[in-house]
Scaffold this motif. Structure first.
Motif, mmCIF file in Angstrom:
data_model
loop_
_atom_site.group_PDB
_atom_site.id
_atom_site.type_symbol
_atom_site.label_atom_id
_atom_site.label_comp_id
_atom_site.label_asym_id
_atom_site.label_seq_id
_atom_site.Cartn_x
_atom_site.Cartn_y
_atom_site.Cartn_z
ATOM 1 N N GLY A 338 3.157 4.495 -17.752
ATOM 2 C CA GLY A 338 2.814 4.235 -19.283
ATOM 3 C C GLY A 338 1.281 3.859 -19.368
ATOM 4 O O GLY A 338 0.506 4.791 -18.990
ATOM 5 N N ALA A 339 0.872 2.795 -20.018
ATOM 6 C CA ALA A 339 -0.301 2.307 -20.139
ATOM 7 C C ALA A 339 -1.033 1.412 -18.955
ATOM 8 O O ALA A 339 -2.032 0.917 -19.215
ATOM 9 C CB ALA A 339 -0.837 1.807 -21.594
ATOM 10 N N ARG A 340 -0.098 1.367 -18.002
ATOM 11 C CA ARG A 340 -0.672 0.047 -16.947
ATOM 12 C C ARG A 340 -0.920 0.951 -15.843
ATOM 13 O O ARG A 340 -0.480 1.938 -15.262
ATOM 14 C CB ARG A 340 0.680 -0.601 -16.565
ATOM 15 N N SER A 341 -1.744 0.408 -15.106
ATOM 16 C CA SER A 341 -2.396 0.677 -13.762
ATOM 17 C C SER A 341 -1.943 0.044 -12.315
ATOM 18 O O SER A 341 -2.005 -1.406 -12.674
ATOM 19 C CB SER A 341 -4.091 0.886 -13.902
ATOM 20 N N ILE A 342 -1.191 0.475 -11.572
ATOM 21 C CA ILE A 342 -0.536 -0.245 -10.743
ATOM 22 C C ILE A 342 -1.373 -0.006 -9.275
ATOM 23 O O ILE A 342 -1.288 0.921 -8.651
ATOM 24 C CB ILE A 342 0.904 0.199 -10.491
ATOM 25 N N PRO A 343 -1.887 -0.928 -8.752
ATOM 26 C CA PRO A 343 -2.502 -0.600 -7.546
ATOM 27 C C PRO A 343 -1.653 -0.685 -6.349
ATOM 28 O O PRO A 343 -0.385 -0.876 -6.221
ATOM 29 C CB PRO A 343 -3.177 -2.317 -7.126
ATOM 30 N N LEU A 344 -1.940 0.476 -5.292
ATOM 31 C CA LEU A 344 -1.043 0.806 -4.600
ATOM 32 C C LEU A 344 -1.723 1.132 -3.207
ATOM 33 O O LEU A 344 -2.869 1.525 -2.929
ATOM 34 C CB LEU A 344 -0.390 2.216 -4.887
ATOM 35 N N THR A 345 -1.042 0.667 -1.907
ATOM 36 C CA THR A 345 -1.655 0.710 -0.577
ATOM 37 C C THR A 345 -0.364 1.381 0.228
ATOM 38 O O THR A 345 0.676 1.206 0.008
ATOM 39 C CB THR A 345 -2.191 -0.456 -0.158
ATOM 40 N N VAL A 346 -0.790 1.882 1.533
ATOM 41 C CA VAL A 346 0.322 2.333 2.306
ATOM 42 C C VAL A 346 0.260 1.722 3.663
ATOM 43 O O VAL A 346 -1.121 1.887 4.223
ATOM 44 C CB VAL A 346 0.442 3.806 2.315
ATOM 45 N N SER A 347 0.959 1.489 4.498
ATOM 46 C CA SER A 347 0.964 1.451 5.991
ATOM 47 C C SER A 347 1.508 2.577 6.575
ATOM 48 O O SER A 347 2.400 2.796 6.293
ATOM 49 C CB SER A 347 1.734 0.055 6.318
ATOM 50 N N ILE A 348 0.869 2.729 7.609
ATOM 51 C CA ILE A 348 1.169 4.087 8.338
ATOM 52 C C ILE A 348 1.101 4.001 9.782
ATOM 53 O O ILE A 348 0.262 3.489 10.340
ATOM 54 C CB ILE A 348 0.321 5.251 8.280
ATOM 55 N N GLY A 349 2.215 4.479 10.608
ATOM 56 C CA GLY A 349 2.377 4.415 11.793
ATOM 57 C C GLY A 349 2.512 5.891 12.507
ATOM 58 O O GLY A 349 3.087 6.846 11.940
ATOM 59 N N ILE A 350 1.859 6.008 13.750
ATOM 60 C CA ILE A 350 1.812 7.398 14.192
ATOM 61 C C ILE A 350 2.351 7.537 15.638
ATOM 62 O O ILE A 350 2.108 6.324 16.317
ATOM 63 C CB ILE A 350 0.400 7.813 14.343
ATOM 64 N N ALA A 351 3.128 8.546 15.823
ATOM 65 C CA ALA A 351 3.598 8.511 17.402
ATOM 66 C C ALA A 351 3.539 10.118 17.546
ATOM 67 O O ALA A 351 3.633 10.948 16.879
ATOM 68 C CB ALA A 351 5.032 8.012 17.521
ATOM 69 N N LEU A 352 3.336 10.200 19.067
ATOM 70 C CA LEU A 352 3.279 11.566 19.539
ATOM 71 C C LEU A 352 4.689 11.890 20.283
ATOM 72 O O LEU A 352 4.990 11.265 21.013
ATOM 73 C CB LEU A 352 2.074 11.884 20.440
ATOM 74 N N CYS A 353 5.096 13.048 19.847
ATOM 75 C CA CYS A 353 6.411 13.370 20.377
ATOM 76 C C CYS A 353 6.219 14.738 21.430
ATOM 77 O O CYS A 353 5.668 15.678 21.197
ATOM 78 C CB CYS A 353 7.332 13.950 19.512
ATOM 79 N N GLY A 354 6.016 14.266 22.912
ATOM 80 C CA GLY A 354 5.782 15.302 23.606
ATOM 81 C C GLY A 354 6.815 15.909 24.304
ATOM 82 O O GLY A 354 7.939 15.687 23.929
#
Length: 400
Positions: A338-354
């Motif tokens: 709508g007329a509102r601004s919502i701050p947003l962040t994200v947490s990310i995890g990474i793994a390698l599949c060998g």
């Protein structure tokens, strides 16, 4: 079989095909192009009926009806093909002008300079070109992936070529100026043309129904594989694709980066701004994520605000670079509800599949790395197996 009988057969068959296509369209009005194909066959039906009634109609009226519906039917077929492929239609002004010029010339070669051969040429050129253009429009996507389109395109191409060459057949047969077909050779040519029209009607209707089935099957597959809110793969489809990608790593011996992403404080967003705003936030996040991904990268929604991505041929450094770019992009682009601004962040995890790893194990390690990012302050990227805090990532979000 003599010509009137073939004409009656063609009319009955075209009427049946038109009725079937109308019934299919009536119950599946969302299928692009189907209504136009039905109207195209309706024009063919009008044409065959006009042939049966030509003895009771003034010649110029029969010519105008025949020329008009043949041209209109071919043009509707072209529009149907473009609609099915998601292309914009042509400007109808050009079609109106073209058909109008065709009818005017047909009247001239009927009343002013009677010439049956020229009327055949006029009937063949416009419709033949439209059929060939329709074939070219449909022959896209790869014959092994969408064989139905190429089947219909092949039929349209052959029919279009035959329509273009049809005047030459009548010229060989010999037509008299008043439009009456005489002689055994002319009768044979006329019967051959009607037989081709019957076969083309059957094959084109069969092709239209196959495309209808292709579209319905594609829609059902889309519903089964795609998350309806965010339009990325759902959990089941993502795991299927991940298993295939992991199998590929066994052959190439290249590790496959797997990312698990979770939006920070999403419950607070839902509680504060409502679930509709929460849905807008999820769609906004997916739009940002897709900006950072290549065509071969795959993203899926595991549930709620948790997503996963795998990056073929990216490597550990490439995966971290993608994750960091995405994290910064999300942080710097608040969602708008709508007329509102919502701050947003994200947490990310990474793994390698060998080689030798299972997809579920790699996803579990990426999930644990994501929870480690949460524990270390959120809004950060963590690699599975990393013991030290990731100084390249910013921990600026406040823990709720």
């Amino acid at each position: 079989m003599h010509t009137p009988t073939l004409t009656i057969l063609a009319a009955l068959l075209t009427a049946l095909v038109t009725a079937v296509l109308y019934a299919v369209w009536h119950f599946n009005k969302n299928i692009p192009g189907l209504r136009l194909w039905m109207l195209s066959f309706l024009c063919s039906l009008v044409f065959t009926v006009s042939l049966l009634l030509r003895g009771w109609l003034p010649e110029v009226v029969g010519v105008v009806i025949s020329q008009g519906v043949v041209a209109l039917g071919a043009y509707l077929c072209l529009l149907a093909g473009r609609s099915y492929m998601g292309l914009r239609p042509f400007s109808h002004l050009y079609a109106v002008a073209g058909i109008g010029a065709l009818l005017a010339l047909s009247v001239v070669f009927t009343l002013v300079y009677p010439h049956l051969g020229m009327r055949f040429v006029l009937m063949g050129v416009g419709s033949g070109v439209c059929y060939l253009l329709t074939a070219r429009t449909l022959a896209v996507g790869g014959i092994h992936r969408v064989p139905a389109r190429y089947l219909l395109a092949g039929v349209l191409c052959l029919h279009g070529l035959f329509v273009l060459l049809r005047p030459a057949l009548f010229a060989l047969g010999g037509a008299v100026p008043d439009g009456v077909l005489e002689g055994g050779l002319m009768a044979s040519v006329s019967q051959f043309v009607l037989l081709e029209a019957i076969v083309a009607t059957v094959l084109l209707s069969f092709g239209a129904l196959i495309l209808t089935n292709e579209f319905i099957t594609s829609e059902l597959r889309h519903l089964a594989e795609v998350d309806p809110l965010t339009s990325v793969f759902n959990r089941r489809a993502f795991f299927t694709l991940l298993d295939k990608a992991v199998s590929s790593t066994q052959r190439t011996h290249m590790p496959l980066p797997v990312l698990v992403l979770d939006l920070d404080h999403f419950k607070t967003i839902n509680d504060t701004w409502g679930h509709r705003a929460g849905d807008d936030v999820l769609r906004h996040f997916v739009d940002l994520a897709l900006r950072c991904l290549r065509k071969e990268d795959v993203m899926g929604r595991l549930g709620g605000e948790e997503f996963a991505i795998f990056l073929p041929n990216a490597g550990a450094q490439g995966a971290r670079a993608v994750a960091e770019r995405l994290r910064r992009l999300v942080e710097s682009h608040p969602a708008v509800a709508g007329a509102r601004s919502i701050p947003l962040t994200v947490s990310i995890g990474i793994a390698l599949c060998g080689p030798g790893d299972a997809a579920s194990a790699a996803l579990q390690r990426a999930d644990e790395a994501m929870y480690l990012a949460k524990q270390r302050g959120r809004n950060r990227v963590e690699m599975s197996g990393s013991a030290e805090p990731d100084t390249a990532s910013a921990a600026v979000a406040t823990v709720a």
